[in-house]
Design an enzyme around this catalytic site. Structure first.
Site, short mmCIF file in Angstrom:
data_model
loop_
_atom_site.label_atom_id
_atom_site.label_comp_id
_atom_site.label_asym_id
_atom_site.label_seq_id
_atom_site.Cartn_x
_atom_site.Cartn_y
_atom_site.Cartn_z
N SER A 100 52.36 34.43 44.98
CA SER A 100 52.13 34.68 43.56
C SER A 100 53.12 35.70 43.02
O SER A 100 53.29 36.79 43.57
CB SER A 100 50.70 35.19 43.34
OG SER A 100 49.76 34.21 43.70
N HIS A 114 47.66 38.90 38.06
CA HIS A 114 46.54 39.01 38.99
C HIS A 114 46.94 39.72 40.29
O HIS A 114 46.07 40.10 41.08
CB HIS A 114 45.93 37.63 39.28
CG HIS A 114 46.78 36.73 40.15
ND1 HIS A 114 47.56 35.71 39.65
CD2 HIS A 114 46.96 36.69 41.49
CE1 HIS A 114 48.17 35.08 40.63
NE2 HIS A 114 47.82 35.66 41.77
N ASP A 163 49.19 35.56 32.63
CA ASP A 163 49.29 35.95 34.05
C ASP A 163 50.67 36.50 34.38
O ASP A 163 51.22 36.23 35.45
CB ASP A 163 48.96 34.76 34.96
CG ASP A 163 48.59 35.21 36.38
OD1 ASP A 163 48.32 36.41 36.56
OD2 ASP A 163 48.61 34.37 37.28
#
Length: 446
Positions: free
Chosen positions: A300, A190, A221
């Site tokens: 992230s 993402h 992901d």
């Protein structure tokens, strides 16, 4: 007639008892003196003038308690005689007053000198006193053990990067880490999703490199970049199956675009099944490592490492009380993709350009699916892993690999955790009877 002045605020009395006035002429002849003292003659011409100034109502209260009066017949060499008032208490002599004043002045001077010294030292003026005792040991990181938190951070930071990707509507900022010496970098899918062109990869020393997207897997992901740079430092991989709740961990990355950030915590839960993604969009499933290390937006894709500095997870999702995702912040619950799963997906992308998906060969659904009693199978693929283990449509899977199931997403996430070819134990209920089976999971290339 001889005249005598009254000076310095002293109020002398005339022999008749009336107050003496300045420059008032004194009467001729002998002047009566005070009552005779032992061995003396009262009012004799050889006696000093006697003053009643101490009892005079016009007396200045600040006048001293002793007065000196010169005898009328005395010359300049006459000796003064103190006259004191026996009714007043004795006051400290001038000598004592002077001594007290001197001691006070010395103490005040010493205090002022001390304050001046400390102020001078505080302003960088060199002093003569050495504070503390030198350890005799070299300072800095030389004294930090390699397995300390600071030692782990020092070793890992050169392998952690900040990833910036232009998405057309703005710049997405995330984190990543070097996975190999030839420049492959792991990050979250993402972070690069919807990206235009190559990413900009910034290392901890501030240098940058271009990172091309090698491949990405939305369901797990995970995305892989390749940087055009030599001499990079790859991380050391750990085993996410070997960790336990309570193990210390460090989270690395660029939260809120603050690069080279390190936070500490523990593993607070294992196999926390996560389903993430936008409604109507691609959903992501994985059995996550839960940690209380502070993780925020921008973390992230960064590594979660164990106490030895080995990567055990990829930071991916945070729990937040905010309704707006852009305002989400850490509340002590963050989740990382287990490194065993992330490493496997990365290897697939590097080798083939796409990832394999682990499947059980069945779909969930139907009445009772997702109840607290387990997950009901809606259909079972003929010739698939579930069918090969004897499972049928309508069976309710209670546990997979010993992990209880409550939601359909639990079954999907836990299956994704294992590599294709893994054999897992399944506990299920058919009718009123509980049964067990061993299922060999398979791969489905998307």
């Amino acid at each position: 007639m001889e005249a005598r002045n009254v000076t310095d605020g002293w109020n002398w009395r005339q022999p008749d008892g009336t107050p003496a006035a300045v420059d008032r002429p004194l009467p001729a002849g002998p002047v009566p003196g005070p009552p005779a003292a032992p061995g003396g003659t009262a009012g004799s011409a050889s006696s000093p003038w006697w003053s009643d100034a101490l009892h005079d109502p016009w007396r200045d209260p600040n006048s001293p308690s002793a007065v000196v009066v010169q005898a009328p017949g005395g010359g300049p060499d006459s000796e003064p005689e103190p006259v004191t008032d026996p009714d007043l208490p004795r006051r400290p002599g001038l000598r004592l007053v002077f001594l007290v004043s001197l001691i006070t002045a010395l103490l005040a001077g010493a205090l002022g000198a001390s304050l001046g010294y400390f102020l001078a030292v505080g302003n960088g003026v060199a002093g003569t006193t050495t504070l503390g005792v030198g350890s005799g040991q070299p300072p800095g990181l030389a004294q930090r053990k390699p397995d300390s938190l600071a030692g782990v951070a020092e070793r890992l930071l050169p392998s952690v990067v900040t990833v910036r990707m232009n998405s057309g509507t703005g710049v997405s900022v995330g984190s990543g880490f070097v996975a190999s010496r030839d420049g492959y970098v792991i990050t979250n899918q993402h972070v690069v999703e919807g990206g235009k062109g190559a990413a900009t990869v910034t290392f901890n020393d501030g240098s940058t490199a271009t990172g091309s997207v090698v491949g990405q897997d939305p369901e797990s992901d995970i995305a892989v970049l390749k940087v055009s740079r030599t001499g990079v430092s790859p991380v050391e991989f750990g085993d996410s199956e070997a960790i336990a709740v309570g193990d210390p961990v460090l989270a690395f990355g660029s939260p809120l675009a603050l690069s080279n950030t390190v936070t500490a915590g523990i593993v607070s839960a294992l196999d926390r099944t996560i389903r993430a993604g936008e409604p109507g969009g691609q959903m992501r499933y994985y059995a996550a490592i839960q940690t209380d290390a502070a993780v925020n937006q921008g973390n992230s894709g960064g590594p979660l490492v164990d106490g030895a500095g080995r990567v055990i997870g990829v930071n991916s999702v945070i729990k937040s009380l905010a309704v707006d995702e852009q305002q989400a912040g850490n509340i002590g619950l963050a989740f990382a993709i287990p490194i065993n799963q992330a490493k496997r997906i990365t290897q697939d992308i590097i080798d083939t350009g796409r990832a394999r998906r682990t499947v059980i060969g069945a779909q969930v659904g139907g009445p009772g699916s997702g109840s607290a009693a387990g997950v009901r199978l809606g259909t079972v693929d003929a010739g698939g892993p579930a069918a090969g283990a004897g499972l049928k449509a309508g069976d309710v899977i209670l546990k997979l690999g010993g992990h209880p199931l409550e939601e359909p997403s639990d079954l999907i996430a836990l299956v994704r955790k294992y590599a294709p070819g893994s054999v897992v134990a399944v506990e299920y209920r058919r009718g009123n009877a509980k049964q067990t089976a061993s299922v060999t999971l398979a791969a489905d290339v998307k």
